[in-house]
Design a protein around this motif. Sequence first.
Motif, PDB file in Angstrom:
ATOM      1  N   ARG A  51       0.829  -1.241   0.000  1.00 47.33           N
ATOM      2  CA  ARG A  51       0.000   0.000   0.000  1.00 47.33           C
ATOM      3  C   ARG A  51       0.837   1.253   0.000  1.00 47.33           C
ATOM      4  NH1 ARG A  51      -4.509  -2.322   3.469  1.00 47.33           N
ATOM      5  NH2 ARG A  51      -5.761  -3.338   1.891  1.00 47.33           N
ATOM      6  N   ARG A  52       2.170   1.237   0.343  1.00 50.39           N
ATOM      7  CA  ARG A  52       2.906   2.487   0.429  1.00 50.39           C
ATOM      8  C   ARG A  52       3.622   2.749  -0.893  1.00 50.39           C
ATOM      9  NH1 ARG A  52       2.860   0.030   4.722  1.00 50.39           N
ATOM     10  NH2 ARG A  52       4.635  -1.295   4.185  1.00 50.39           N
ATOM     11  N   GLY A  53       3.881   4.061  -1.245  1.00 53.77           N
ATOM     12  CA  GLY A  53       4.683   4.450  -2.405  1.00 53.77           C
ATOM     13  C   GLY A  53       3.807   4.611  -3.634  1.00 53.77           C
ATOM     14  N   GLN A  54       4.409   4.854  -4.752  1.00 50.89           N
ATOM     15  CA  GLN A  54       3.696   5.185  -5.995  1.00 50.89           C
ATOM     16  C   GLN A  54       3.452   3.921  -6.823  1.00 50.89           C
ATOM     17  OE1 GLN A  54       5.125   8.367  -8.305  1.00 50.89           O
ATOM     18  NE2 GLN A  54       4.061   9.797  -6.926  1.00 50.89           N
ATOM     19  N   LYS A  98       2.263   7.619 -13.018  1.00 49.50           N
ATOM     20  CA  LYS A  98       2.407   7.153 -11.636  1.00 49.50           C
ATOM     21  C   LYS A  98       1.265   7.732 -10.806  1.00 49.50           C
ATOM     22  CE  LYS A  98       7.463   6.681 -11.635  1.00 49.50           C
ATOM     23  NZ  LYS A  98       7.393   5.203 -11.494  1.00 49.50           N
ATOM     24  N   THR A  99       0.850   6.999  -9.821  1.00 47.75           N
ATOM     25  CA  THR A  99      -0.210   7.527  -8.941  1.00 47.75           C
ATOM     26  C   THR A  99      -0.093   6.919  -7.551  1.00 47.75           C
ATOM     27  OG1 THR A  99      -2.575   7.659  -8.559  1.00 47.75           O
ATOM     28  CG2 THR A  99      -1.804   5.690  -9.716  1.00 47.75           C
ATOM     29  N   LYS A 100      -0.453   7.739  -6.611  1.00 44.63           N
ATOM     30  CA  LYS A 100      -0.425   7.232  -5.222  1.00 44.63           C
ATOM     31  C   LYS A 100      -1.781   6.634  -4.874  1.00 44.63           C
ATOM     32  CE  LYS A 100       3.110  10.144  -3.027  1.00 44.63           C
ATOM     33  NZ  LYS A 100       3.335  11.433  -2.285  1.00 44.63           N
ATOM     34  N   GLU A 101      -2.787   7.061  -5.697  1.00 43.08           N
ATOM     35  CA  GLU A 101      -4.148   6.603  -5.424  1.00 43.08           C
ATOM     36  C   GLU A 101      -4.329   5.178  -5.921  1.00 43.08           C
ATOM     37  OE1 GLU A 101      -4.942  10.259  -3.935  1.00 43.08           O
ATOM     38  OE2 GLU A 101      -6.481   8.671  -4.151  1.00 43.08           O
ATOM     39  N   ARG A 102      -5.480   4.568  -5.499  1.00 47.94           N
ATOM     40  CA  ARG A 102      -5.819   3.267  -6.112  1.00 47.94           C
ATOM     41  C   ARG A 102      -7.064   3.472  -6.952  1.00 47.94           C
ATOM     42  NH1 ARG A 102      -7.229   0.411  -1.947  1.00 47.94           N
ATOM     43  NH2 ARG A 102      -6.523   1.822  -0.342  1.00 47.94           N
ATOM     44  N   ARG A 103      -7.075   4.669  -7.601  1.00 51.88           N
ATOM     45  CA  ARG A 103      -8.185   4.960  -8.520  1.00 51.88           C
ATOM     46  C   ARG A 103      -7.654   5.906  -9.586  1.00 51.88           C
ATOM     47  NH1 ARG A 103     -12.613   7.573  -5.444  1.00 51.88           N
ATOM     48  NH2 ARG A 103     -12.902   9.037  -7.140  1.00 51.88           N
ATOM     49  N   VAL A 104      -8.035   5.650 -10.776  1.00 51.08           N
ATOM     50  CA  VAL A 104      -7.604   6.517 -11.879  1.00 51.08           C
ATOM     51  C   VAL A 104      -8.788   6.733 -12.817  1.00 51.08           C
ATOM     52  CG1 VAL A 104      -5.188   5.792 -11.831  1.00 51.08           C
ATOM     53  CG2 VAL A 104      -6.839   4.581 -13.266  1.00 51.08           C
ATOM     54  N   GLY A 137       7.446  -2.076  -4.722  1.00 52.77           N
ATOM     55  CA  GLY A 137       8.255  -2.834  -3.770  1.00 52.77           C
ATOM     56  C   GLY A 137       7.769  -4.226  -3.462  1.00 52.77           C
ATOM     57  N   THR A 138       7.025  -4.880  -4.340  1.00 49.97           N
ATOM     58  CA  THR A 138       6.681  -6.281  -3.963  1.00 49.97           C
ATOM     59  C   THR A 138       6.986  -7.196  -5.150  1.00 49.97           C
ATOM     60  OG1 THR A 138       4.489  -5.999  -4.832  1.00 49.97           O
ATOM     61  CG2 THR A 138       4.747  -5.564  -2.463  1.00 49.97           C
ATOM     62  N   ALA A 139       7.107  -8.417  -4.939  1.00 46.37           N
ATOM     63  CA  ALA A 139       7.557  -9.349  -5.982  1.00 46.37           C
ATOM     64  C   ALA A 139       6.458  -9.549  -7.015  1.00 46.37           C
ATOM     65  CB  ALA A 139       7.893 -10.684  -5.333  1.00 46.37           C
ATOM     66  N   PHE A 140       5.226  -9.701  -6.558  1.00 43.25           N
ATOM     67  CA  PHE A 140       4.199 -10.016  -7.569  1.00 43.25           C
ATOM     68  C   PHE A 140       3.417  -8.762  -7.962  1.00 43.25           C
ATOM     69  CE2 PHE A 140       5.142 -14.207  -6.276  1.00 43.25           C
ATOM     70  CZ  PHE A 140       5.249 -14.186  -4.910  1.00 43.25           C
TER      71      PHE A 140
END
Lengths: 490, 195
Positions: free
Chosen positions: A25-28, A45-51, A68-71
Amino acid sequence: PQNLKCVTHNLHKMLCTWDVSSRGRRGQTDFCYATNDLTPQVCFKTKERRVEIPVPESSITVTIKSPGTAFATKEFVIHQKDISFVPATPHILSLTPDFPTSTLNLKWSDNGLVFPYGLDALWQIQILRKEAMEEVTQVTYYSKLTHEDIILSWNWTSDMPLECTSHYVKIRCYINATQFVGPKDWSDWSPAEVIPGKDTEPGGSGVFPLDTVVAVGSDVTFCCVHEEDQRITNMTYGSKSYTMMQLSSRSHAIRVLNASASNSSGTNVVCRLENGMDGSVVFVGYAPDIPQNLSCETSNFLIIKCTWKPGRPSGLYGERKTKYSLFERISSKNVSCEVNEMNRDRVCGFPVLPDQKTYDFVLDVSNPIGQAQSSLLVDITQRVHPKTPEKLTVIGNNSTSIQLRWFINGSFAGIRLLCQIEIISGHSEKKLQNVSMTGGKSSSYTAQLNELHPNTNYQFRVRCSAADHFWRWSDWSRGVDQTTSEAPPS
Amino acid sequence: MAAADSPSTALRRRDLCSRGIRLAGKMRADVVDLLDTYVEQQGLDASATVAALEGVPLAAVERWDEQTGTQRLLENLAAYRAFRALLAQMLEEQREQLGEADAGLGRALAAVLLQVSAFAYHLEELLRLESRGIPGEEGDGPPPPPRLSLFEQKLRGLGVLRELAQWAVRSARDLRQLAKPSPATGTATGLAESP
């Protein structure tokens, strides 16, 4: 990224939202989309989870790379059928009360500019009432979008005075976008607009409607707005007590069905409280009937007198009584008529206009409950009803002839008169002799009667009418007596 | 010691008082009849209580016994002038609301208004007899009432007629009091003294 959902409010842009696991959930986030193979991919890029991205003609490929995550990276292909179309929540521009008619007028914009021309739109309008905001009615209103922002207007008449308690209005819409293949749904309800009742106003107490006029047979709701600490004991309509409905802590109502005609001073609606009373008066009457047998004539070519049968009495008096006016279309002249509601026949005078023979009358009849009309096209020279001939006198006399003179008030210069002389001789033999003459302006007329018997007593009287286009005889004049002189010695 | 009336003044006063008493009696009877007609015609409840109305003089008075003759006359005159204005207002409203309908009520109202005007004039006669100045009519009676609703107008009319009926009773008592000869001299005394 998972559960990608897209909703469009205007068929052009859509709002896509998605879920991510708690770690991501953190970062762009890197967001890319491409509507088809020919157009280049768009990334940002967006910090939101809506576009907000364009609505595709058919499908769109979306790639979401969480930080920052593998998947992190996931690709979605969204087809138009997966996109929901939910119109934007409508916005009420104005809600205007008209208290005398208990009518609400609602205005809102149809937001049509963003939609293609010709789409069908459905609007659900909800009316709520009382402190508990109970639904009174829900109405569906239809309109067609015209690719412009159109202000729509709608009226609703409440079955109770708007003063009785607060009225609320909400609206939502559904657009039948036939070309759009995705699921379609109603918009959200707009925020409720409110018309506060008197029961929300300090000192707003009273009985409503106040001093109103309704048609016989109406169903009427009367309410009593009182102070919070006042206990209401009963409400009566005329001499009858009615079961009360509570609208709010400060408002109670009764419902009168099929109201009957009130007397001339109206029916009292009385609200008895512990320490006093309040009241209103309602006048229950009839709309005016269409005037029957409208007829117009002139007796002097100065005034045209119109008469008619009023039909059923309205039962309304004083400032609420039925009002009459006579409008003449050709001259556009309008005359209001002074009418006594108590006597049966109705009369109205209209001036004879210079150089106008034909009159196209419209008799307008109105009272607070309704109105009616009657019309009449008339050539006034064919509607002459002279006044009674006056001052009938004998001006010449011998053994076999007598000359009479009489006077008729009125200006008949433009027509010929036909007068009829009734001759009654001593042997009670009655004869009628017609004479015609050129009409004059308030003048005298004479006639000579011949072939009378000498030394005979005769009684004469006269009446007149128009010679051409007979309409009505005047009344008979007063009689005059004359004895022919004796025949000269032969 | 107050100066005693001349016999002619005392006689004149007694005459005016007795005629006034008869006028008040007639007026009361007519007002009571009018009240019945009014209640029925206006669809009111005869037992309805009507709160004290602004501008309507109250007949009830405290320490009635202690009033001087002049006070009695002046209060009566002020009251009947007020009733004259109130009845004229009622008549105007009657015409506005009913027009030609129920002319009977209008005629009855006009008849009582006439009597009230006559009674006011009679009171002025009594005051003139005592060479008392007749108070001017301040701006033709009470200020016009605020625009009332029709029901309030009906109730106000009821209140006015009820109070007028009470005043007719009080006026008769006041005039009887004025007509009484003074116990000391046995002749009627000037108004100032007669309690």
